[in-house]
Design an enzyme around this catalytic site. Structure first.
Site, PDB file in Angstrom:
ATOM      1  N   SER A  50      32.176  49.159  35.168  1.00  0.00           N
ATOM      2  CA  SER A  50      32.319  49.521  36.574  1.00  0.00           C
ATOM      3  C   SER A  50      33.013  50.872  36.710  1.00  0.00           C
ATOM      4  CB  SER A  50      33.059  48.400  37.314  1.00  0.00           C
ATOM      5  OG  SER A  50      32.936  48.554  38.706  1.00  0.00           O
ATOM      6  N   ASP A 175      27.163  45.169  39.152  1.00  0.00           N
ATOM      7  CA  ASP A 175      28.447  45.566  38.567  1.00  0.00           C
ATOM      8  C   ASP A 175      28.775  44.790  37.293  1.00  0.00           C
ATOM      9  OD1 ASP A 175      31.461  45.619  38.278  1.00  0.00           O
ATOM     10  OD2 ASP A 175      31.238  46.912  40.021  1.00  0.00           O
TER      11      ASP A 175
END
Length: 294
Positions: A50, A175
């Site tokens: 991320s 993500d």
């Protein structure tokens, strides 16, 4: 609290930087990186998830102290322009209605990364780099280690509901924090013998029983991410006692950063960088300690 596991200096080291996810709190990782470089600690392996993939991509592309100025400017700019999550409310509502999946565009993130990284591929980088994302079609953890870096980072940072799923090749990704937010185990699997974990501070913050609908999702995610990290840390202690693991301290964060709209609050990023830099320097200068628990 920060801790070190099985510190040893009697063997060759392969140093890994593991940069975890955490949205705007990823600014603290810049403070950690600044302290590491100042103490002459550089990586042979960088892993990112991320926002950690974003920070890690720049480090893998320029593993020198010079990268810190670029990272600080990137974060300062995000706070000044509010481009990432700064669109007008009406525009986000319209996008949510039309797409039914997300409220922000990924175009700014992608364009800004291209400004920094161009068309670099993983093979071009001077330091080995891998990025974690969550494959939708395979419902699986996926590690990018070849091909365009920007596409991989955008996939890793595709926060569900905020940014659109990212298509890379024939698959779609969300993500990476969903599947592996702080990939300590991956670093050990790839042969790291000294690992510096750059985390955003949430693993130390007590959780409370949710009282609002949005808190349910946040607490559930925190349980999952913390459970995996602490399980992997315990496994490293038991199965790889010669591996040295430093969990670096995040400073300048608090429960305020867990509020509903904190994800778009970039106003204190420089303060977070500076506070964590000082805390990490103190941690590194304190020297090795015995293994302990957070």
């Amino acid at each position: 609290m920060p801790f070190v596991v099985n510190y040893r200096l009697d063997r060759p080291m392969t140093t890994a930087f593991v940069l975890g996810g955490g949205g705007v709190l990823g600014a603290v990782e810049v403070g950690m990186l600044k302290a590491l470089f100042e103490r002459g600690i550089t990586p042979e392996l960088v892993l990112g998830t991320s926002v950690g993939a974003l920070n890690g991509a720049l480090v893998a592309g320029d593993p020198t102290p010079a990268v810190i100025d670029r990272l600080v400017e990137l974060w300062r700019e995000a706070g000044q322009t509010r481009e990432v999550y700064g669109e007008r409310p009406l525009k986000t509502v319209r996008r949510a209605v039309s797409t039914r999946t997300h409220i922000y565009s990924a175009s700014f993130l992608k364009n800004r990364l291209r400004d920094e990284l161009g068309d670099a591929t993983f093979e071009d980088l001077p330091v080995r780099f891998q990025v974690c994302a969550a494959s939708i079609e395979r419902a699986a953890e996926h590690w990018f280690d070849t091909g365009p870096v920007v596409d991989a980072v955008v996939a890793s940072a595709a926060v569900p509901g905020l940014l659109p799923p990212a298509r890379v090749g024939d698959e779609h990704y969300l993500d990476g924090g969903i599947v592996n937010s702080i990939p300590l185990g991956r670093a050990v699997l790839l042969g790291a013998t000294r690992v510096f974990v750059l985390q955003v501070g949430r693993i130390d913050r007590p959780l409370t029983v949710p009282t609002k609908p949005w808190q349910v999702a946040r607490v559930s995610f925190e349980i999952a991410r913390r459970h995996r990290f602490h399980r992997e840390l315990a496994e490293v202690r038991e199965l790889h006692p010669d591996v040295e693991v430093h969990v670096l301290p995040a400073a300048g964060t608090s429960a305020r950063d867990d509020s509903l709209f904190a994800y778009r609050d970039f106003s204190r990023v420089v303060d977070k960088i500076d506070a964590t830099y000082a805390a990490t320097l103190a941690h590194l200068d304190a020297g090795p300690t015995e293994s302990g628990a957070p």
